[in-house]
Motif scaffolding. Structure first.
Motif, PDB file in Angstrom:
ATOM      1  N   LEU A 151      -5.529   5.226   7.262  1.00 38.74           N
ATOM      2  CA  LEU A 151      -5.224   6.615   6.912  1.00 38.74           C
ATOM      3  C   LEU A 151      -5.532   6.881   5.443  1.00 38.74           C
ATOM      4  N   THR A 152      -5.134   5.963   4.568  1.00 38.73           N
ATOM      5  CA  THR A 152      -5.405   6.136   3.131  1.00 38.73           C
ATOM      6  C   THR A 152      -6.899   6.230   2.872  1.00 38.73           C
ATOM      7  N   ARG A 153      -7.660   5.339   3.494  1.00 42.31           N
ATOM      8  CA  ARG A 153      -9.113   5.328   3.301  1.00 42.31           C
ATOM      9  C   ARG A 153      -9.729   6.628   3.819  1.00 42.31           C
ATOM     10  N   ALA A 154      -9.251   7.104   4.983  1.00 47.30           N
ATOM     11  CA  ALA A 154      -9.782   8.351   5.545  1.00 47.30           C
ATOM     12  C   ALA A 154      -9.458   9.538   4.646  1.00 47.30           C
ATOM     13  N   MET A 155      -8.237   9.587   4.100  1.00 46.72           N
ATOM     14  CA  MET A 155      -7.864  10.671   3.196  1.00 46.72           C
ATOM     15  C   MET A 155      -8.680  10.619   1.916  1.00 46.72           C
ATOM     16  N   LEU A 156      -8.927   9.417   1.426  1.00 47.89           N
ATOM     17  CA  LEU A 156      -9.736   9.240   0.216  1.00 47.89           C
ATOM     18  C   LEU A 156     -11.144   9.786   0.407  1.00 47.89           C
ATOM     19  N   MET A 270       3.622   9.098   2.473  1.00 44.40           N
ATOM     20  CA  MET A 270       3.751   9.152   1.025  1.00 44.40           C
ATOM     21  C   MET A 270       2.814   8.150   0.360  1.00 44.40           C
ATOM     22  N   VAL A 271       2.759   6.924   0.870  1.00 41.07           N
ATOM     23  CA  VAL A 271       1.880   5.899   0.306  1.00 41.07           C
ATOM     24  C   VAL A 271       0.422   6.351   0.401  1.00 41.07           C
ATOM     25  N   ALA A 272       0.024   6.833   1.583  1.00 39.48           N
ATOM     26  CA  ALA A 272      -1.363   7.270   1.771  1.00 39.48           C
ATOM     27  C   ALA A 272      -1.700   8.438   0.861  1.00 39.48           C
ATOM     28  N   SER A 273      -0.763   9.379   0.709  1.00 40.76           N
ATOM     29  CA  SER A 273      -0.970  10.550  -0.136  1.00 40.76           C
ATOM     30  C   SER A 273      -1.184  10.148  -1.592  1.00 40.76           C
ATOM     31  N   ILE A 274      -0.286   9.322  -2.111  1.00 43.07           N
ATOM     32  CA  ILE A 274      -0.359   8.935  -3.519  1.00 43.07           C
ATOM     33  C   ILE A 274      -1.621   8.137  -3.807  1.00 43.07           C
ATOM     34  N   LEU A 275      -1.880   7.120  -3.007  1.00 44.86           N
ATOM     35  CA  LEU A 275      -2.994   6.225  -3.311  1.00 44.86           C
ATOM     36  C   LEU A 275      -4.344   6.900  -3.092  1.00 44.86           C
ATOM     37  N   SER A 276      -4.468   7.746  -2.084  1.00 46.35           N
ATOM     38  CA  SER A 276      -5.745   8.436  -1.884  1.00 46.35           C
ATOM     39  C   SER A 276      -6.053   9.354  -3.054  1.00 46.35           C
ATOM     40  N   LYS A 277      -5.016  10.070  -3.559  1.00 48.62           N
ATOM     41  CA  LYS A 277      -5.222  10.970  -4.695  1.00 48.62           C
ATOM     42  C   LYS A 277      -5.587  10.196  -5.963  1.00 48.62           C
ATOM     43  N   LYS A 278      -4.919   9.067  -6.206  1.00 47.92           N
ATOM     44  CA  LYS A 278      -5.180   8.308  -7.424  1.00 47.92           C
ATOM     45  C   LYS A 278      -6.562   7.654  -7.392  1.00 47.92           C
ATOM     46  N   LEU A 286      -2.988   1.303 -11.630  1.00 44.94           N
ATOM     47  CA  LEU A 286      -1.951   2.291 -11.346  1.00 44.94           C
ATOM     48  C   LEU A 286      -0.566   1.664 -11.424  1.00 44.94           C
ATOM     49  N   LEU A 287       0.346   2.374 -12.087  1.00 43.42           N
ATOM     50  CA  LEU A 287       1.750   1.978 -12.136  1.00 43.42           C
ATOM     51  C   LEU A 287       2.563   2.962 -11.299  1.00 43.42           C
ATOM     52  N   ARG A 299      17.240   5.019  -1.502  1.00 44.02           N
ATOM     53  CA  ARG A 299      18.666   4.848  -1.787  1.00 44.02           C
ATOM     54  C   ARG A 299      19.116   3.392  -1.835  1.00 44.02           C
ATOM     55  N   TYR A 300      18.312   2.490  -1.292  1.00 44.05           N
ATOM     56  CA  TYR A 300      18.722   1.096  -1.230  1.00 44.05           C
ATOM     57  C   TYR A 300      17.601   0.193  -1.736  1.00 44.05           C
ATOM     58  N   MET A 301      17.991  -0.931  -2.334  1.00 43.61           N
ATOM     59  CA  MET A 301      17.012  -1.853  -2.886  1.00 43.61           C
ATOM     60  C   MET A 301      16.075  -2.386  -1.810  1.00 43.61           C
ATOM     61  N   ARG A 302      16.582  -2.633  -0.615  1.00 49.38           N
ATOM     62  CA  ARG A 302      15.723  -3.164   0.442  1.00 49.38           C
ATOM     63  C   ARG A 302      14.614  -2.167   0.799  1.00 49.38           C
ATOM     64  N   GLN A 303      14.917  -0.857   0.733  1.00 46.76           N
ATOM     65  CA  GLN A 303      13.892   0.154   0.965  1.00 46.76           C
ATOM     66  C   GLN A 303      12.835   0.110  -0.130  1.00 46.76           C
ATOM     67  N   ALA A 304      13.287  -0.043  -1.368  1.00 43.38           N
ATOM     68  CA  ALA A 304      12.358  -0.079  -2.499  1.00 43.38           C
ATOM     69  C   ALA A 304      11.423  -1.278  -2.396  1.00 43.38           C
ATOM     70  N   LEU A 305      11.952  -2.425  -2.010  1.00 43.34           N
ATOM     71  CA  LEU A 305      11.132  -3.636  -1.898  1.00 43.34           C
ATOM     72  C   LEU A 305      10.115  -3.509  -0.760  1.00 43.34           C
ATOM     73  N   ALA A 306      10.542  -2.899   0.361  1.00 41.34           N
ATOM     74  CA  ALA A 306       9.619  -2.697   1.480  1.00 41.34           C
ATOM     75  C   ALA A 306       8.511  -1.721   1.093  1.00 41.34           C
ATOM     76  N   LEU A 307       8.884  -0.661   0.355  1.00 37.83           N
ATOM     77  CA  LEU A 307       7.903   0.315  -0.091  1.00 37.83           C
ATOM     78  C   LEU A 307       6.921  -0.308  -1.078  1.00 37.83           C
ATOM     79  N   ARG A 308       7.431  -1.165  -1.965  1.00 40.55           N
ATOM     80  CA  ARG A 308       6.549  -1.859  -2.913  1.00 40.55           C
ATOM     81  C   ARG A 308       5.509  -2.701  -2.170  1.00 40.55           C
ATOM     82  N   LYS A 309       5.931  -3.385  -1.113  1.00 42.59           N
ATOM     83  CA  LYS A 309       4.989  -4.212  -0.343  1.00 42.59           C
ATOM     84  C   LYS A 309       3.889  -3.356   0.289  1.00 42.59           C
ATOM     85  N   LEU A 310       4.268  -2.177   0.781  1.00 42.60           N
ATOM     86  CA  LEU A 310       3.257  -1.290   1.367  1.00 42.60           C
ATOM     87  C   LEU A 310       2.241  -0.839   0.319  1.00 42.60           C
ATOM     88  N   PHE A 311       2.740  -0.398  -0.849  1.00 42.90           N
ATOM     89  CA  PHE A 311       1.834   0.007  -1.927  1.00 42.90           C
ATOM     90  C   PHE A 311       0.897  -1.134  -2.306  1.00 42.90           C
TER      91      PHE A 311
END
Length: 512
Positions: A151-156, A270-278, A286-287, A299-311
């Motif tokens: 999806l990110t590649r297609a949006m890019l 959200m990940v696809a949106s941010i990375l395709s635009k950047k 990118l930071l 809201r939770y650290m476990r969510q943040a860590l999972a999101l970091r892995k996706l990015f």
């Protein structure tokens, strides 16, 4: 005029990223072709064509039986003169909707599927209802990490890409949800003063009280044509501009126009949106800032860590050097919420004013320092000190002045709206909690970001002592109706909790 043509009539309606056409119910073509309201039609004239959603009109003062009305978006896209002749016919359903239906049924989509879907969306073959179906089908956890990459590649690939012809092009992005978190307007001048290229194209607020572009617009022009933007970046090593004129990953803008009203905000999208635009903006490094807190997006650290892995997974496969900082999202950053109030905070930090918000200064230095460490000539751990020296020496202020002048300086007036209401503490104690969502909502109801001087000025932050009857923040507005609604909202829920010091939620991350 022949029996199978209609005259174009420009209908002054902004349909926000959707082509809409209007036919009178008594139109001979409408009756002969069996068109139905909300069906898709193809409008053709002199080799140009647009696809539009049909609305049926019973009022001849809006559109006559021999006319075809077009919304502002559709009229501009067709790019012909009013009263020109056009033909209309049924539009074929987009073939890629088959892939959307397969996704709804739980199937895994391929790169080709996502390419086809994004192409049809950009070509306006999808109605907003069809885009909503795609968003729901791919929302929440319905994309695996490979599909997210596709999806990110297609949006890019859906739009244009900038090429700065340099090996290191830096950028930063915060996933949002924290009012007043206007760090980009400090990071960019600091990093550019260091000599690194940081062309920051930012969005306007959609559901928040201010975006970077809204706040920068208090100081300078942000609607820059791509050629002008390139010239500024080449000369000054950075910019703070609105990204809407550059046609970067345009499918993202179309999807956002549906996501926001529906309140859809899945992690994958959200990940696809941010990375395709950047990536489309030419970034090589990118930071990502992920604030974590009880009323933040994450809201939770476990969510943040999972999101970091996706990015990191997607960024790595698209050759983007990406780092993630997980930051304290328990409360707004800075004191001002709303364009003018946030611009005031920014200028105080740049001027090294002793009244400058300490948290905004420190967070900006931490982020700028990490970006400076992308520089191969800077050793790890040195970035913060370099960023601090650039800010303290006045070089960041000088760089910001350069950018303001180059983009087109505006007469700067940082006084907030004249209508002012102080919200008072109902008891003695300390501030134990500040609701990010409620504070943003109050500022927006007060008129921000459309009214630049509207917003909320925070007088107390977490851990500050307060006495009963003491002001904890001020609401500013420019129009009485907005002012009244914001006051009413604050009376119902001030967004502040006052209690004992031991009830203050400890930060999940040791940051500034």
């Amino acid at each position: 005029m022949s029996n199978d043509t209609l005259q174009i009539r420009r209908i002054g309606i902004d349909t926000y990223h959707e082509n809409v056409a209007y036919l009178n119910r008594e139109c001979a073509i409408y009756r002969a072709e069996g068109f139905q309201a909300l069906s898709k039609i193809k409008v053709c004239a002199n080799g140009a064509k647009v696809l539009a959603v049909l609305n049926v009109v019973d009022d001849s003062s809006i559109v006559l039986p021999g006319e075809l009305g077009l919304s502002e978006q559709a009229f501009n896209q067709l790019n012909i003169a009013e009263k020109a002749l056009v033909t209309v016919e049924h539009a074929e359903a987009p073939e890629s909707m088959d892939a959307v239906r397969r996704k709804i049924n739980g199937e895994r989509l391929s790169q080709e599927d996502f390419d086809s879907i994004t192409k049809d969306i950009v070509d306006t073959r999808y109605s907003k209802m069809e885009m909503a179906a795609f968003l729901v089908a791919t929302g929440q956890n319905n994309l695996d990490r490979d599909e997210l990459l596709y999806l990110t590649r297609a949006m890019l690939e859906s739009g244009e890409r900038m090429n700065w012809h340099e090996a290191l092009v830096a950028d930063k992005h915060c996933i949002g949800g924290i009012p007043g978190n206007r760090t980009s307007m400090l990071v960019v001048p600091i990093v550019a003063a260091h000599g690194m290229l940081i062309p920051k194209t930012s969005s306007r607020a959609i559901t928040s009280p201010a975006g970077t572009a809204d706040t920068m617009e208090v100081l300078a022009e942000v609607n820059l044509q791509p050629e002008h933007l390139h010239d500024i970046v080449r000369q000054y090593r950075g910019c703070l501009a609105w990204g809407g004129t550059a046609k970067l990953a345009p499918v993202d803008d179309l999807l956002i126009s549906v996501e926001r009203p529906l309140g859809i905000d899945s992690q994958g999208q959200m990940v696809a949106s941010i990375l395709s635009k950047k990536l489309a903006a030419g970034s090589s490094h990118l930071l990502i800032d992920i604030p974590v807190g009880p009323t933040a997006k994450v809201r939770y650290m476990r969510q943040a860590l999972a999101l970091r892995k996706l990015f990191e997974f997607v960024g790595d496969r698209l050759n983007l050097h990406l780092e993630v900082m997980i930051t304290d999202g328990r409360q707004p950053i800075g004191l001002g919420i709303g364009p003018v109030l946030e611009a005031r905070d920014i200028m105080k930090v740049l001027e090294n004013n002793p009244d400058a918000p300490f948290d905004l200064r420190q967070k900006s230095l931490q982020l700028a320092g990490r970006i400076i460490e992308f520089d191969p000539d800077v050793r790890g751990g040195q970035g913060y000190a370099i960023a601090r020296d650039i800010l303290d020496s006045g070089r960041a202020m000088a760089k910001m002045n350069d950018l303001i002048q180059a983009q087109g300086a505006k007469p700067i007036d940082l006084t907030p709206g004249t209508l002012c209401h102080e919200v008072l503490s109902e008891q003695d104690g300390v501030v134990t909690h500040i609701d990010n969502f409620q504070m943003a909502k109050i500022a927006r109801i007060a008129g921000a970001p459309m009214d630049k001087k509207a917003g909320v000025d925070l007088l107390k932050k977490l851990g500050d002592k307060v006495h009963e009857g003491e002001p904890i923040y001020r609401i500013h507005a420019e129009f009485p109706a907005d002012f009244k609604f914001a006051q009413k909202l604050a009376v119902g829920d001030s967004g502040y909790t006052i209690g004992n010091e031991e009830h203050i939620l400890k930060p999940l991350v040791p940051f500034y």
